[in-house]
Enzyme design. Structure first.
Site, PDB file in Angstrom:
ATOM      1  N   GLU A  85      10.706  40.870  66.818  1.00 25.06           N
ATOM      2  CA  GLU A  85      10.018  42.117  66.482  1.00 25.06           C
ATOM      3  C   GLU A  85       9.885  42.223  64.976  1.00 25.06           C
ATOM      4  OE1 GLU A  85      11.672  45.601  68.273  1.00 25.06           O
ATOM      5  OE2 GLU A  85      10.767  45.149  70.198  1.00 25.06           O
ATOM      6  N   HIS A 110       5.939  55.681  63.871  1.00 27.80           N
ATOM      7  CA  HIS A 110       5.543  54.438  64.528  1.00 27.80           C
ATOM      8  C   HIS A 110       4.059  54.234  64.283  1.00 27.80           C
ATOM      9  CE1 HIS A 110       5.048  51.253  67.399  1.00 27.80           C
ATOM     10  NE2 HIS A 110       6.358  51.203  67.543  1.00 27.80           N
ATOM     11  N   ARG A 157       7.810  49.037  59.631  1.00 32.08           N
ATOM     12  CA  ARG A 157       7.051  50.141  60.233  1.00 32.08           C
ATOM     13  C   ARG A 157       6.457  51.117  59.227  1.00 32.08           C
ATOM     14  NH1 ARG A 157      10.570  51.723  65.567  1.00 32.08           N
ATOM     15  NH2 ARG A 157       9.921  49.850  66.638  1.00 32.08           N
ATOM     16  N   HIS A 159       8.368  59.109  65.252  1.00 30.57           N
ATOM     17  CA  HIS A 159       9.013  58.298  66.284  1.00 30.57           C
ATOM     18  C   HIS A 159      10.540  58.378  66.283  1.00 30.57           C
ATOM     19  CE1 HIS A 159       9.411  55.141  69.153  1.00 30.57           C
ATOM     20  NE2 HIS A 159       9.965  54.300  68.316  1.00 30.57           N
ATOM     21  N   ARG A 177      14.871  52.634  60.010  1.00 33.29           N
ATOM     22  CA  ARG A 177      15.542  51.902  61.090  1.00 33.29           C
ATOM     23  C   ARG A 177      14.849  50.567  61.371  1.00 33.29           C
ATOM     24  NH1 ARG A 177      14.596  52.381  67.295  1.00 33.29           N
ATOM     25  NH2 ARG A 177      12.512  52.765  66.502  1.00 33.29           N
TER      26      ARG A 177
HETATM   27  C1  FAD Z   1       8.649  55.989  73.285  1.00 37.23           C
HETATM   28  C2  FAD Z   1       9.897  55.470  72.637  1.00 37.23           C
HETATM   29  C3  FAD Z   1      10.173  54.108  72.646  1.00 37.23           C
HETATM   30  C4  FAD Z   1      11.339  53.623  72.049  1.00 37.23           C
HETATM   31  N1  FAD Z   1      11.618  52.282  72.113  1.00 37.23           N
HETATM   32  C5  FAD Z   1      12.806  51.834  71.629  1.00 37.23           C
HETATM   33  C6  FAD Z   1      13.198  50.482  71.802  1.00 37.23           C
HETATM   34  O1  FAD Z   1      12.483  49.680  72.386  1.00 37.23           O
HETATM   35  N2  FAD Z   1      14.401  50.093  71.295  1.00 37.23           N
HETATM   36  C7  FAD Z   1      15.247  50.952  70.651  1.00 37.23           C
HETATM   37  O2  FAD Z   1      16.331  50.546  70.224  1.00 37.23           O
HETATM   38  N3  FAD Z   1      14.896  52.248  70.491  1.00 37.23           N
HETATM   39  C8  FAD Z   1      13.716  52.698  70.964  1.00 37.23           C
HETATM   40  N4  FAD Z   1      13.375  54.012  70.804  1.00 37.23           N
HETATM   41  C9  FAD Z   1      14.356  54.918  70.208  1.00 37.23           C
HETATM   42  C10 FAD Z   1      15.462  55.167  71.218  1.00 37.23           C
HETATM   43  O3  FAD Z   1      14.905  55.253  72.500  1.00 37.23           O
HETATM   44  C11 FAD Z   1      16.210  56.444  70.931  1.00 37.23           C
HETATM   45  O4  FAD Z   1      16.596  56.511  69.601  1.00 37.23           O
HETATM   46  C12 FAD Z   1      17.460  56.514  71.788  1.00 37.23           C
HETATM   47  O5  FAD Z   1      17.108  56.309  73.130  1.00 37.23           O
HETATM   48  C13 FAD Z   1      18.132  57.835  71.627  1.00 37.23           C
HETATM   49  O6  FAD Z   1      19.094  57.953  72.628  1.00 37.23           O
HETATM   50  P1  FAD Z   1      19.963  59.257  72.713  1.00 37.23           P
HETATM   51  O7  FAD Z   1      20.876  59.081  73.861  1.00 37.23           O
HETATM   52  O8  FAD Z   1      20.526  59.547  71.385  1.00 37.23           O
HETATM   53  O9  FAD Z   1      18.890  60.410  73.011  1.00 37.23           O
HETATM   54  P2  FAD Z   1      17.918  60.657  74.265  1.00 37.23           P
HETATM   55  O10 FAD Z   1      17.770  59.449  75.100  1.00 37.23           O
HETATM   56  O11 FAD Z   1      16.693  61.289  73.754  1.00 37.23           O
HETATM   57  O12 FAD Z   1      18.732  61.712  75.116  1.00 37.23           O
HETATM   58  C14 FAD Z   1      18.947  63.019  74.643  1.00 37.23           C
HETATM   59  C15 FAD Z   1      19.504  63.832  75.780  1.00 37.23           C
HETATM   60  O13 FAD Z   1      19.961  65.093  75.317  1.00 37.23           O
HETATM   61  C16 FAD Z   1      19.492  66.125  76.184  1.00 37.23           C
HETATM   62  N5  FAD Z   1      19.482  67.372  75.395  1.00 37.23           N
HETATM   63  C17 FAD Z   1      18.816  67.620  74.242  1.00 37.23           C
HETATM   64  N6  FAD Z   1      19.103  68.869  73.798  1.00 37.23           N
HETATM   65  C18 FAD Z   1      19.969  69.419  74.678  1.00 37.23           C
HETATM   66  C19 FAD Z   1      20.617  70.680  74.804  1.00 37.23           C
HETATM   67  N7  FAD Z   1      20.454  71.655  73.896  1.00 37.23           N
HETATM   68  N8  FAD Z   1      21.425  70.905  75.866  1.00 37.23           N
HETATM   69  C20 FAD Z   1      21.602  69.945  76.820  1.00 37.23           C
HETATM   70  N9  FAD Z   1      21.011  68.727  76.749  1.00 37.23           N
HETATM   71  C21 FAD Z   1      20.211  68.474  75.713  1.00 37.23           C
HETATM   72  C22 FAD Z   1      18.148  65.618  76.641  1.00 37.23           C
HETATM   73  O14 FAD Z   1      17.716  66.283  77.792  1.00 37.23           O
HETATM   74  C23 FAD Z   1      18.489  64.142  76.879  1.00 37.23           C
HETATM   75  O15 FAD Z   1      19.146  63.977  78.114  1.00 37.23           O
HETATM   76  C24 FAD Z   1      12.215  54.514  71.401  1.00 37.23           C
HETATM   77  C25 FAD Z   1      11.925  55.880  71.382  1.00 37.23           C
HETATM   78  C26 FAD Z   1      10.782  56.360  71.997  1.00 37.23           C
HETATM   79  C27 FAD Z   1      10.495  57.828  71.974  1.00 37.23           C
END
Ligand code: FAD
Length: 557
Positions: free
Chosen positions: A124, A240, A286, A348, A383
């Protein structure tokens, strides 16, 4: 038999818990699994268990585990992308623990793509070696599904879905986090716990154009900041370069991996214009590619997008690697085998977050942050692609060592019953107006290119909205509920109003923090570009730290 998420949801809240995990993305799910099994854990999530950015991650997860690669190379690439603001100890920790995290996922049953009997890896942007593991173009879904199944098997984890964390509960004497207030099943109650782990993901919804899901409203950062925690580097947002750009269509992400596999970024005439901006063309970091597109489009009339042409990639390879992209594009009338995809940049990934150490501890005792909500120091100013899923897992695994002081007493609460709230109803248009106007304002002022005048104007507007929102009657149970009180709602509409209001308060708070941080940093670096300070400055090889309304510079570790 595997229980479904619905059948495992907790219906009655019984205080206290040992640990509350807020959020069920990769970070929250993995944290819940890693916590010692004798802890009683509440997993709170504001939508369904699988909703979040993790489920949407496409490209994959980085790990230097092939014989040609090494953690040292991964470290160098991460530091280079981070543009001088990564904390070395955090980056080393990340790359050194990547192999363990991947093996743990494989052992749990995550079906990464393979080449023969080995894990398949792709290249990548800004990675010096092919090291991105993937499961077609739905890697996040493969990880989240497996982690969810494992969580459902665990009797010590109680799931509260459609439950929204509203405000942290800080012991005024010990200054320790002892739980939070939650909106759940038409009730606002306090949940007590020895530790609270914020895993609420990013805040992309603060921008009009974003790849993030609707739940990404920056709740964790806003809650932690209001509780007095130190937050860090909030001006750094990654845009992004290639989100689908078609009227009515969502800003669906066209993964970096597409360019890694050989797709060309072209203008309407089919010219690879990105080489005008950087020798690596479409494979430059990026922020460089996003700015190249932004600048290029500024110079064109009536053009809102450029194109991503997949046709240089072999047809079979496209089918194998990008089935989801083919499907989504088809839905919006684009045949990727015959025509280029219209794309433009979108917000992003938020590099900044709640400041934590290697054990995920914030500056408040009993409060932890992981995943995109946290600022561990691994991403610096920008990142490296596919490092964020890895960060979720590597840092969440640290929680296996968490030592919790379980709460000793439970506060009895007086329940206030709230009937159909006419005043809330009348306040909703004002809240909705702010909710709709804010993302455009932030896209224009704290987007890909910023300057002092637009930042100051936006801060003035956002500060007024902050005050307006906080004085509304509907905001009082969200922000000022006493630990001796709980609230019962009589109608669903009021619950929906409260959710919208709480998310809007959080979005406005993070907008304020981002704008002020962007104004504070008078240089350009990584995901923060100032037209009026277009160069990086050595004096700014520092973190931006914020507590309450104080901003200061912090050393890089
Ligand atoms: C389209 C897309 C593609 C991506 N592709 C990649 C990739 O290929 N590789 C990579 O490394 N990263 C990628 N990323 C980034 C990566 O996906 C995220 O940074 C990572 O998944 C974040 O994980 P997380 O568990 O911190 O948050 P999330 O997976 O966003 O989870 C957050 C959780 O918190 C909950 N929540 C939020 N606020 C509250 C509240 N007040 N009360 C209760 N629950 C709450 C939400 O409902 C959710 O369940 C991508 C991001 C996007 C948007």
């Amino acid at each position: 038999m595997i229980a479904s998420a619905n059948s495992r949801e907790t219906k009655v809240l019984t205080n206290p818990f040992d640990v509350i995990v807020v959020g069920s993305g990769a970070a929250g799910l993995y944290a819940a699994l890693c916590l010692p099994t004798h802890y009683r854990v509440a997993l709170i999530t504001k939508d369904s268990v699988k909703t979040g950015a993790s489920d949407w991650a496409q490209g994959g997860i980085a790990a230097a585990i092939s014989p040609e690669d090494s953690p040292q190379f991964h470290e160098e690439d991460t530091l280079k992308a981070g543009a001088g603001l990564c904390d070395l100890s955090a980056v080393k920790f990340l790359v050194d623990h990547a192999g363990t995290a991947i093996h743990s996922l494989v052992d749990m049953g995550v079906a990464f793509d393979r080449k023969g009997d080995k894990l398949a890896m792709t290249l990548e942007a800004a990675h010096s070696h092919p090291r991105v593991l993937h499961a077609a173009d739905t890697t996040g879904r493969a990880i989240v599904s497996t982690l969810t199944e494992k969580v459902l098997e665990r009797s010590n984890i109680e799931i509260l879905a459609q439950a929204i964390a509203l405000q942290l509960w800080i012991d005024p004497k010990k200054k320790r986090c002892q739980g939070l207030s939650v909106l759940y099943q038409r009730q606002i109650s306090w949940i007590q716990a020895g530790a609270v782990i914020l895993a609420t993901g990013g805040g992309g919804q603060v921008y009009a154009q974003t790849t993030n899901p609707s739940v990404s409203t920056g709740d964790g950062v806003a809650l932690a900041w209001r509780a007095g925690a130190i937050v860090r580097d909030l001006e750094f947002f990654q845009f992004h370069p290639t989100a689908l750009t078609k009227p009515e269509a969502p800003h669906f992400l066209i993964s970096e991996a597409v360019r890694g596999e050989g797709a060309h970024l072209v203008d309407a005439q089919g010219r690879r214009f990105a080489f005008d901006y950087h020798p690596s063309g479409e494979l430059a970091p990026r922020d460089v590619v996003s700015r190249a597109i932004f600048d290029y489009l500024q110079g064109q009339t009536n053009q809102t997008n450029v194109y991503l042409d997949l046709r240089p990639i072999e047809t079979e390879r496209i089918r194998y690697r990008f089935p989801n992209i083919i499907r989504v594009c088809q839905k919006w009338g684009i045949d990727v085998f015959k025509e280029p995809i219209p794309v433009s940049p979108a917000a992003h990934y938020w590099m900044g977050g709640v400041k934590v150490d290697l054990n995920n501890s914030t500056s408040i005792d009993g409060l932890y942050a992981i995943g995109e909500t946290a600022s561990t120091g691994v991403h610096g100013a920008n990142r490296l692609a596919s490092n964020s899923l890895l960060e979720c897992l590597v840092f969440a695994a640290q929680l296996s060592e968490l030592n919790v002081i379980s709460p000793v007493h439970i506060t009895k609460t007086t329940e206030v019953v709230m009937k159909n709230q006419q005043q809330w109803h009348q306040e909703m248009p004002q809240i909705l107006e702010i909710r709709q106007t804010l993302p455009q304002l932030i896209w224009q002022s704290a987007g890909i290119s910023r300057n002092q005048t637009v930042l100051e104007e936006a801060i003035a507007k956002v500060s007024v909205w902050q005050k307006q929102l906080k004085s509304l009657s509907i905001s009082q149970p969200i922000l000022n509920l006493l630990p001796s009180q709980s609230v019962k709602l009589e109608v669903d509409t009021d619950q929906n109003y409260l959710r919208t209001c709480s998310e809007t308060i959080n979005l406005v708070d993070i907008a304020y923090l981002m704008l002020k941080s962007a104004l504070f940093r008078t240089e350009s670096r990584g995901g923060h570009y100032r037209q009026d300070y277009a160069q990086s400055s050595q004096q700014w090889e520092k973190h931006t730290l914020v507590c309450d309304h104080r901003w200061w510079k912090g050393e890089i570790n």
